[in-house]
Write a protein that holds these residues in place. Structure first.
Motif, short mmCIF file in Angstrom:
data_model
loop_
_atom_site.label_atom_id
_atom_site.label_comp_id
_atom_site.label_asym_id
_atom_site.label_seq_id
_atom_site.Cartn_x
_atom_site.Cartn_y
_atom_site.Cartn_z
N TRP A 214 6.17 -2.69 7.26
CA TRP A 214 5.35 -2.96 6.03
C TRP A 214 5.03 -4.47 5.69
O TRP A 214 4.43 -5.01 4.75
N LYS A 215 5.08 -5.44 7.02
CA LYS A 215 4.45 -6.63 6.88
C LYS A 215 2.98 -6.76 7.25
O LYS A 215 2.60 -7.24 8.41
N THR A 216 2.26 -5.98 6.36
CA THR A 216 0.65 -5.86 6.88
C THR A 216 0.05 -7.29 7.16
O THR A 216 -0.44 -7.32 8.29
N PHE A 217 0.20 -8.24 6.37
CA PHE A 217 -0.37 -9.37 6.55
C PHE A 217 -0.11 -10.13 8.05
O PHE A 217 -0.92 -10.55 8.76
N GLN A 218 1.33 -10.25 8.11
CA GLN A 218 1.73 -10.80 9.32
C GLN A 218 1.25 -10.02 10.60
O GLN A 218 0.90 -10.56 11.43
N VAL A 219 1.38 -8.82 10.72
CA VAL A 219 1.05 -7.99 11.83
C VAL A 219 -0.25 -8.05 12.16
O VAL A 219 -0.87 -8.28 13.28
N TYR A 220 -1.19 -7.93 11.32
CA TYR A 220 -2.71 -7.94 11.42
C TYR A 220 -3.18 -9.22 11.69
O TYR A 220 -4.10 -9.68 12.50
N GLY A 221 -2.56 -10.31 11.04
CA GLY A 221 -2.62 -11.72 11.18
C GLY A 221 -2.36 -12.03 12.59
O GLY A 221 -3.35 -12.59 13.36
N VAL A 222 -1.36 -11.79 13.41
CA VAL A 222 -1.01 -11.89 14.55
C VAL A 222 -1.91 -11.12 15.57
O VAL A 222 -2.39 -11.67 16.43
#
Lengths: 250, 269
Positions: A214-222
């Motif tokens: 559920w860490k959307t920002f981090q996942v798609y950021g990377v």
């Protein structure tokens, strides 16, 4: 990013190594798939351009139909066709073999492994689609070489094939290089559509990691960063090639 | 003296207010009506019957049995997933029978009965090819992207090859093509999917689940007497076979959606 965003980012914690590993795996798959598609579509694209410029009506027509078919339908639909549609036409035994695991092993170490059907159909679909674009770019390069070059080569005793191989094609590829590199970037980005048919590339892995953390920002950021790195590498390559070309033509 | 009476009265009232609210059961009996929230578009749990234009379904049958036990009239209030808790907290309904999955989060704001239904992660495979969970490790399994099914499979069967698709029909096509040997979703969803497949005779849903979500009756928070009565009634329904009958009416072998019953009331409390 303002400071509150940064603090939520840090408070949330960054991705666990396991998920970063998933993203890295996905990235390598994206690069590997892109490389295969770039190589295959360039080779096929040359044959395609040659067919269109051959001056033989049936061959040129067939190539024209190919362009119309593959450039005028969405890539996603084409991928669905290769993955979901084609198997319905194949005999059951062939499909079972394609889906099975076949490995070339020496002792217990596996050397080569037959790729998954997801991988095969994604590559076939991307190559078929990209060939239509890459082929047209190569063709525009061919047309950019003045006709006098070919005529002069013929006058010097080159056969038509030799004239193409040694005189026209080298010049044509130089003209076609900038649009071709743009096309290769498209290919890299297009591999992300493979996620729809189960190709475990970067976008697929990102979605998987997002669903678990559920860490959307981090996942798609990377994931975004990894795409940018790959595209930037292509751009650096393009600049290098252009500089070399400029030196050569001086 | 006068002051004291007033004080007693105030304290008495303060004491009375929660007491009056804490016994919804008495209120229901007094009013002669049991108000139940149920789904109106989620077959076969709760949906509008095309002929009678009334809300029917497995959840409604259970609510009906409870109303009969209380000797009151049943009034169905249609709801959607998001409205279930607000309807209960606002006192608009007495109970929720709407495929209400029991979770810790929800249990903080509502009372849950013991589960009367369980929907678990199950599989569709070609007939006879999948009989036990142990086989899953060697299979290619199609899942829906981002579902809990995918996560559970990855955790419980790390050796299985998972292929994630955008939705269940895609996964099913892959199964038909032979790209995967099984697909995974919640049992009731799989049976709904299979019901619409022309060659469904070739496939089956093996009677095991690798995890369960439990469905319970929701009651207002703190209504212990009402919750207890629901629990007793549910146990009675299982004991005298009526629970099985209700199940068979919606998931039995003669229905469009035959799904083997692998959970009985009382299996989990």
């Amino acid at each position: 990013m303002d400071s509150s965003l940064i603090s939520t980012f840090l408070a949330d914690g960054f991705l666990a190594p396991k998920y970063l590993g998933w993203l890295l795996d996905g990235w390598l798959m994206t690069l590997w798939a892109s490389l295969l598609v770039v190589l295959a579509s360039t080779l096929l694209g040359m044959a395609f351009a040659a067919a269109r410029e051959s001056g033989r009506a049936p061959l040129a027509h067939a190539a024209g139909v190919y362009v119309a078919l593959f450039r005028n339908t969405p890539l996603l639909v084409q991928l669905f066709f290769w993955y979901f549609g084609v198997p319905a036409l194949l005999p059951e035994g062939v499909l079972a073999w394609l889906n099975g695991t076949h490995a070339l092993a020496v002792g217990s170490t596996e050397l080569l492994r037959w790729p998954s059907f997801e991988f095969l159909s994604a590559i076939v679909g991307l190559v078929a689609y990209s060939t239509a674009y890459v082929g047209e770019d190569i063709r525009s390069g061919l047309r950019g070489v003045p006709a006098s070059q070919r005529i002069a080569a013929t006058a010097l005793g080159f056969t038509p094939l030799q004239a193409l191989r040694y005189v026209v094609l080298p010049q044509a590829l130089r003209i076609a290089m900038p649009p071709l590199l743009g096309q290769y970037m498209n290919i890299l980005k297009n591999t992300s559509l493979g996620m729809a048919i189960g190709l475990m590339e970067l976008s697929y892995r990102a979605r998987q990691a997002e669903a678990e953390t559920w860490k959307t920002f981090q996942v798609y950021g990377v994931a975004t960063l990894l795409y940018i790195v790959a595209i930037a590498a292509l751009e650096v390559l393009a600049h290098g090639l252009q500089r070399r070309n400029a030196r050569r033509s001086r | 003296m006068k002051k004291l009476t007033l004080l007693t009265l105030v304290f008495g009232l303060v004491g009375l207010v929660p007491l009056a609210h804490a016994d919804r059961l008495a209120d229901i009996k007094k009013a002669g009506v049991l108000r139940v929230a149920a789904f109106d578009a989620n077959p076969p749990f709760g949906f509008v019957d095309a002929k009678s234009k009334k809300i029917v379904g497995l959840d409604v049958d259970y609510a009906d049995a409870l109303a009969k036990k209380l000797g009151v009239k049943l009034e169905i209030v249609p709801t959607n997933p998001a409205n279930r808790i607000p309807l209960l907290s606002a006192g608009k309904v007495d109970l929720v029978f709407a495929n209400f999955t029991i979770t810790e989060e929800r249990a903080k704001v509502v009372n849950f009965s013991i589960p009367y239904f369980a929907s678990g992660t199950q599989f569709i495979a070609k007939k006879g090819t999948l009989t036990s969970p142990e086989q899953l490790s060697g299979l290619r399994i199609g899942v829906d992207k981002g579902t809990t099914n995918e996560i559970q499979l990855r955790e419980q069967f790390p050796k299985a090859t998972l292929v994630a698709y955008d939705d269940t029909p895609f996964a099913f096509t892959a199964l038909r093509n032979g790209n995967v040997q099984a697909i995974s979703q919640d049992g009731p969803k799989l049976i709904g999917l299979l019901a619409n497949v022309p060659d469904r005779d070739k496939y089956e849903i093996p009677p095991f689940a690798i995890s369960q979500d439990y469905i319970g009756v929701g009651a207002p928070k703190g209504e212990t007497a009402l919750t207890e009565l629901v629990n007793t009634t549910l146990r009675e329904l299982e004991a005298d076979g009526r629970a099985q009958k209700i199940y068979d009416a919606w998931f039995g072998p003669t229905t469009k959606t035959p799904l083997k019953r692998i959970f009985k009331i009382g299996d989990k409390t």
